[in-house]
Design an enzyme around this catalytic site. Structure first.
Site, PDB file in Angstrom:
ATOM      1  N   HIS A 116       0.857  -1.192   0.039  1.00 17.45           N
ATOM      2  CA  HIS A 116      -0.103  -0.258  -0.044  1.00 17.45           C
ATOM      3  C   HIS A 116       0.814   1.170   0.200  1.00 17.45           C
ATOM      4  O   HIS A 116       1.394   1.745   0.902  1.00 17.45           O
ATOM      5  CB  HIS A 116      -0.821  -0.095   1.208  1.00 17.45           C
ATOM      6  CG  HIS A 116      -1.799  -1.184   1.211  1.00 17.45           C
ATOM      7  ND1 HIS A 116      -3.254  -1.085   1.120  1.00 17.45           N
ATOM      8  CD2 HIS A 116      -1.514  -2.541   1.504  1.00 17.45           C
ATOM      9  CE1 HIS A 116      -3.734  -2.295   1.266  1.00 17.45           C
ATOM     10  NE2 HIS A 116      -3.067  -3.261   1.310  1.00 17.45           N
ATOM     11  N   GLU A 123     -16.654  -4.794  25.374  1.00 16.69           N
ATOM     12  CA  GLU A 123     -15.634  -5.836  25.337  1.00 16.69           C
ATOM     13  C   GLU A 123     -14.404  -5.973  24.555  1.00 16.69           C
ATOM     14  O   GLU A 123     -13.330  -6.343  24.961  1.00 16.69           O
ATOM     15  CB  GLU A 123     -16.452  -7.257  25.134  1.00 16.69           C
ATOM     16  CG  GLU A 123     -17.587  -7.596  25.932  1.00 16.69           C
ATOM     17  CD  GLU A 123     -18.875  -6.846  25.652  1.00 16.69           C
ATOM     18  OE1 GLU A 123     -18.902  -6.046  24.541  1.00 16.69           O
ATOM     19  OE2 GLU A 123     -19.849  -6.911  26.480  1.00 16.69           O
ATOM     20  N   HIS A 145     -26.793 -16.087  25.518  1.00 14.02           N
ATOM     21  CA  HIS A 145     -25.735 -16.181  26.450  1.00 14.02           C
ATOM     22  C   HIS A 145     -24.766 -17.333  26.951  1.00 14.02           C
ATOM     23  O   HIS A 145     -23.767 -17.317  27.616  1.00 14.02           O
ATOM     24  CB  HIS A 145     -26.278 -15.537  27.764  1.00 14.02           C
ATOM     25  CG  HIS A 145     -26.582 -14.117  27.787  1.00 14.02           C
ATOM     26  ND1 HIS A 145     -27.279 -13.672  26.642  1.00 14.02           N
ATOM     27  CD2 HIS A 145     -26.216 -12.856  28.591  1.00 14.02           C
ATOM     28  CE1 HIS A 145     -27.561 -12.040  27.026  1.00 14.02           C
ATOM     29  NE2 HIS A 145     -26.749 -11.842  27.855  1.00 14.02           N
ATOM     30  N   HIS A 203      -3.988   3.151  -3.485  1.00 13.46           N
ATOM     31  CA  HIS A 203      -4.208   2.464  -1.952  1.00 13.46           C
ATOM     32  C   HIS A 203      -3.455   1.200  -1.618  1.00 13.46           C
ATOM     33  O   HIS A 203      -2.685   1.234  -0.730  1.00 13.46           O
ATOM     34  CB  HIS A 203      -5.557   2.480  -1.601  1.00 13.46           C
ATOM     35  CG  HIS A 203      -6.242   2.233  -0.278  1.00 13.46           C
ATOM     36  ND1 HIS A 203      -5.575   1.270   0.487  1.00 13.46           N
ATOM     37  CD2 HIS A 203      -6.657   2.939   0.804  1.00 13.46           C
ATOM     38  CE1 HIS A 203      -6.155   1.314   1.813  1.00 13.46           C
ATOM     39  NE2 HIS A 203      -6.755   2.423   1.947  1.00 13.46           N
TER      40      HIS A 203
END
Lengths: 667, 667
Positions: B35, B415, B477, B266
């Site tokens: 890149h 998280e 869960h 890019h």
């Protein structure tokens, strides 16, 4: 709007909202498990939304024109169960509510799509209700554009908590919704400043208004216990062309005199004493699970008002021209069009006539050119890797804020939201979403892939660059454990086709899997066409099959490969056969489909008395269930490296020579 | 600041920046992969940062007091490789740069921690460099508070691209950084409006300034090619007490006359013609990989200036009092204190004397009370489940914006950011981070867990509620595939202890694993203490061991259990033994540690001639490598359900009776 209750005064509202509060605190208490605080806090908001705005019919929960209601803060499940019961859905019954969180009851701990009518999407994993809703709102725009506003003109309402908005996926969601100007999305934020650990200021100081405004949203703030203010805010939200956030300032556990406003009401039963005190505080003298006649009547009026809406919709639907109506019905049934099989067969026949050596990502695009031509309902997309995933086919057109006639989503660098939005799109049943990124980045989207599997949604993940074969990008981009970790997930197909023909077959299987999402694991590097002869039968449908038989038909060795390693296994087979070792080659594009074949078929492909060897440029974890403890497993149980692909295959020993040597070592 | 170059004029700056551009485009061209656009666009910004602000010493890359520089947009790796080479690090050499993206070269496709000195963290998976940096900035505050600003007073500079900021984790990161007022973080956003698919307006319309301001950040915008403006902005950013975003408006691929400003620069080499044209455009007539003497001299001055800084730091370090210095050295070596083993042994002896029936999450907290007492370097935390994960011990104190003397992080419902910040904290070597959530939500954090494993960082994940044993919260869960999917990941320990003693032993193993992160998989439900007798030996260290021997010592059956299912397997063993079937019970708290034992040990635990049966309340995927094809695998290969835990064990057939029946069926 609906306003089915003529004399909707303060007291009527209060009683209706208190019915939710009472059911919630009593059900949680009886289950001795659950989250009473949120339903009690948001009861006023939900009562206004359902009684004044939400267009739905409890007798036809899947009415395609209905407004969507998503409880993103799924732990507050008693809120939605109360609403569904009170408005007259078949389930949950009062018995179901008494069986909150019990086995076989539709009132699971968190709302489960498919278990309880009226639950639009499974929630509980925070942020995902909101993230999925964006897909629902996209689906509305698409259907509105394709079938007209008479049939599809619905709003998507979301109740989200602080937890939802702290999850990163919420940013991806609001950013995409703002970009697409999804003005029919209304998010009601339960702004109660409390999370499980305590006050939210323990962990956040964000200016939520400014954040949503930065994403192009219309933002308001109201007292979440003032029903008139709530009503006005929802009206303004509906009028504004942008998606709307309404910060509803509420008291968590509203009505529990000693615990309200604290995290003590968040995730535990209130206890008998506090519930008794709450009954006094709320002016709700009724026994647990008893809803007085007048309150129930008012709630049921809200529900029955929907019949007029669905009758009117049905009339419009019946007035469609026959072809359009048939197409719509077909799609809502998740059926493929009549011409589908023939289109795939023709394509396979063409490949047999003119074999192609292409990467399976390219093979996927070639298959999609066929598929997107016969299926008007596919919605493609990529998380900013369109040219790498090869997910765009001719003439799809970009979906933009100003034009929803296109069929291609530029999801941006938002893998999680892409897959969550795909869930929302799939749930509409109007479209089949597919979306691409690199296989390694399934990790970013895994929570949404899991929800697709749990909800049995037909979402298709085009996951390219599926091994060290991607080469120089190195270990951060090279999946190792991903195939195993996805195969371990229930109700998910992982397809790893070996060539251009298998790729077409796997695409067909994924599209026909009405209740299972699929991962297509595809290469960056070119692969020869191994399937030279045309077969009308979809050989991949059995998951694993004999691609090259051993000389004499009785193999001493069975080599099992997937994807790009089938070519390598084929070379190894040639070497072994040349040395007089009868060797069969099995291609195993889907272990899940192979696993569900009958024992006789499985034994016929993988005979007990042959040495079995697997080869896959990925973790060997899991392959022992086909090879046994005495077989051979060629793979990579460390992270990858940055180098040209061929060098990496040598470096990690994923070669025909290594396979041959390992096999001979065991013979 | 540094300003090692006296006559730092426009031309000097231009040449220094062009050296980066030239190396980047030439290395990508030679590798035929990479890149170039980002390094060419951000060369001016990076030149100002390195030459005027960054405090570092190429001769001592791990100098604890150094400023941190993180290239969050890791695909632009030639930017950092150029900088490290030019400033005089031992690697990358010019040879290394010519070997960009080649096997065994430190110049991997994306910057890899541990492969190349000066690379502070592995980047490439977007958003994570920024997310990890927040942990580095937290570590600075912690060390600053504990050891003083003379030693720890560093800045954390991040270069982030549009992709980083579109990823959801970036929101979690900036929200946490703003909340903690991490004023020494400076994010330089490569604001070039280009992503791989094209212009960023294809997929985003966010007002980034407003968004960062909403998170409590100081925001500026500059022309990223105006070195004076950049310098001023960085100065202002350093002065402000808030974390800072500097939007650097740049032209991607700056200097490539026909391709700059487009996505064509890019992710692909520019091509020989465009590179030749760029040489003219930039006024850089030098051959590929040739840096003129004067330019190199100026760059090397930047590098050598660091020696003064480290010398001064070393003096202060040597001036510390002996105990403090020893503690610091111990921690930087990742050693545990002398008293650690004794503390664990004493605790195990106490448990032998007074057996405890507790959930392993509680056992974890009990172990942590001991551990946190002897280890000053543990930093606990939870993603808003403190009371469920039981991660907080007495007297830890909350870490807040105003007070970094605490040892407990309220990470919020983030998280992914929790685990990414833990990586940043672990990388400082000053602290050992542990953090909790429910096991099922490892899915949300998986990309960061993978980076910990790849970077060999000692992060410890306290993952509670580890099966259907959590009960009523239901399938969203309840982890099913998570143990298998984590075990499939290279260099990650998954510990699933069976009782309070094993929990202590697993904690000790996790803390001693200097180069491997660990998941502790812990129950919500109570478990009896199965290890009644004290052993000084850590029996869990071998991963799997004989917990109950078969009568006569020669087992006909070997039952293998983990965690909460060891109790069930023990009951099954009693039943089988009572029926005269010699049955051994093996506890397998870590399959990874078992797998690396020698063949003799493994065969002694799992003899070839015994029937082997595994039991785990999770996917059976992977267990066949211990039981073979003819063994028994008791587990759950579907999603869970919402009900009380005991009912779920019956419902899914994870019981002693089912295990006994399955075993007898095979005998």
């Amino acid at each position: 709007m609906n306003a089915p209750i003529e004399q909707y005064d303060d007291q009527i509202h209060k009683n209706m909202a208190n019915a939710i509060r009472a059911l919630s605190m009593d059900a949680v208490q009886k289950a001795n498990s659950g989250h009473p605080g949120m339903p009690m806090g948001m009861a006023d908001v939900a009562t206004v939304l359902f009684s004044k705005f939400l267009r739905f019919d409890p007798k036809w929960p899947t009415w395609p024109g209905r407004d969507r209601f998503v409880l993103s803060a799924g732990h507050g499940s008693m809120l939605i169960y109360s609403l569904l019961h009170l408005t007259g859905y078949e389930h949950p019954t009062m018995e179901d509510i008494k069986n909150f969180r019990q086995l076989h009851s539709p009132t699971a701990g968190h709302p489960e799509f498919g278990e309880c009518p009226g639950v639009e999407t499974t929630t509980g994993p925070l942020g995902q209700g909101l993230a999925t809703s964006v897909g629902m709102a996209i689906a509305e725009r698409l259907a509105n554009t394709e079938f007209g506003g008479d049939l599809f003109d619905y709003h998507t309402y979301v109740i989200a908590g602080d937890g939802c908005l702290m999850e990163g996926v919420s940013q991806e969601a609001i950013s995409l919704a703002g970009h697409l100007k999804l003005g029919k999305m209304v998010v009601l934020w339960d702004d109660n400043s409390i999370s499980i650990d305590g006050k939210t200021d323990l962990s956040t100081s964000e200016d939520m208004h400014m954040r949503f405004e930065a994403a192009g949203w219309h933002v308001q703030s109201v007292d979440g216990h003032d029903e008139e203010a709530i009503e006005t805010a929802i009206e303004l939200a509906r009028e504004d062309e942008r998606p709307s956030l309404i910060a509803c300032r509420t008291v968590i556990g509203f009505g529990a005199p000693n615990k309200q406003g604290t995290s003590a009401t968040h995730g535990s039963p209130l206890g008998a004493d506090e519930i008794a005190a709450a009954r006094v505080e709320l002016g709700w003298p009724h026994e647990p699970f008893v809803i007085p006649e007048d309150v129930l009547t008012n709630w049921r009026k809200v529900g029955t008002a929907g019949a007029k809406l669905t009758a009117s919709w049905k009339k419009k639907f019946d007035g469609l021209d026959a072809a359009k109506k048939a197409d719509l019905e077909r799609r809502l049934n998740k059926d493929l069009p009549a011409g589908f099989d023939k289109a795939i067969d023709d394509y396979k026949a063409k490949l047999a006539a003119e074999p192609q050596k292409v990467a399976t990502r390219k093979a996927s695009q070639m298959a999609l050119e066929v598929i997107n031509g016969v299926l008007p309902e596919t919605i493609g997309g990529s998380a900013d890797l369109t040219g790498s995933n090869l997910t765009l086919t001719k003439g799809m057109g970009a979906i933009t804020a100003d034009d929803f006639s296109g069929r291609y989503m530029y999801y941006g660098i938002r893998e999680f939201e892409m897959c969550a939005a795909m869930n929302g799109i799939a749930l509409s049943n109007m479209h089949i979403p597919y979306g691409g990124t690199f296989l390694v980045f399934t990790d970013y989207a895994r929570p949404a892939i899991r929800l697709a599997a749990l909800m049995k949604q037909r979402a298709i993940y085009v996951m390219t660059h599926d091994s060290i074969g991607l080469g120089e990008d190195g270990p951060t981009h090279q999946p190792i454990e991903h195939l195993a970790s996805l195969r371990a997930m229930p109700n998910l197909y992982v397809f790893r086709p070996a060539d251009v023909v298998e790729t077409a077959e796997c695409w067909a299987l994924a599209l026909k899997a009405k209740e299972t999402p699929s991962v297509l694991s595809l290469t960056r590097q070119n692969l020869p066409q191994l399937r030279a002869e045309f077969t009308a039968e979809n050989l991949c449908a059995k998951g694993g099959y004999i691609l090259r038989e051993a000389t004499g038909g009785k193999p001493k060795v069975v080599l099992i490969g997937t994807g790009s390693e089938v070519e390598i296994a084929a070379k190894a087979r040639d070497i072994l056969e040349a040395e007089g070792i009868a060797t069969r080659l099995v291609s195993m594009p889907s272990t899940e489909l192979f696993d569900v074949q009958d024992a006789a078929y499985k034994a016929s492909v993988l005979p007990a008395d042959a040495l079995k060897a697997s080869i896959e440029a990925a973790s060997t974890f899991g392959w022992q269930r086909y090879t046994g403890l005495d077989g051979v497993n060629i793979g990579i149980d460390s992270f990858g490296a940055s180098a040209p692909a061929e060098q990496l295959y040598d470096h990690f020993g994923v070669t025909a020579e290594a396979l041959v040597a390992a096999v001979k070592n065991k013979l």
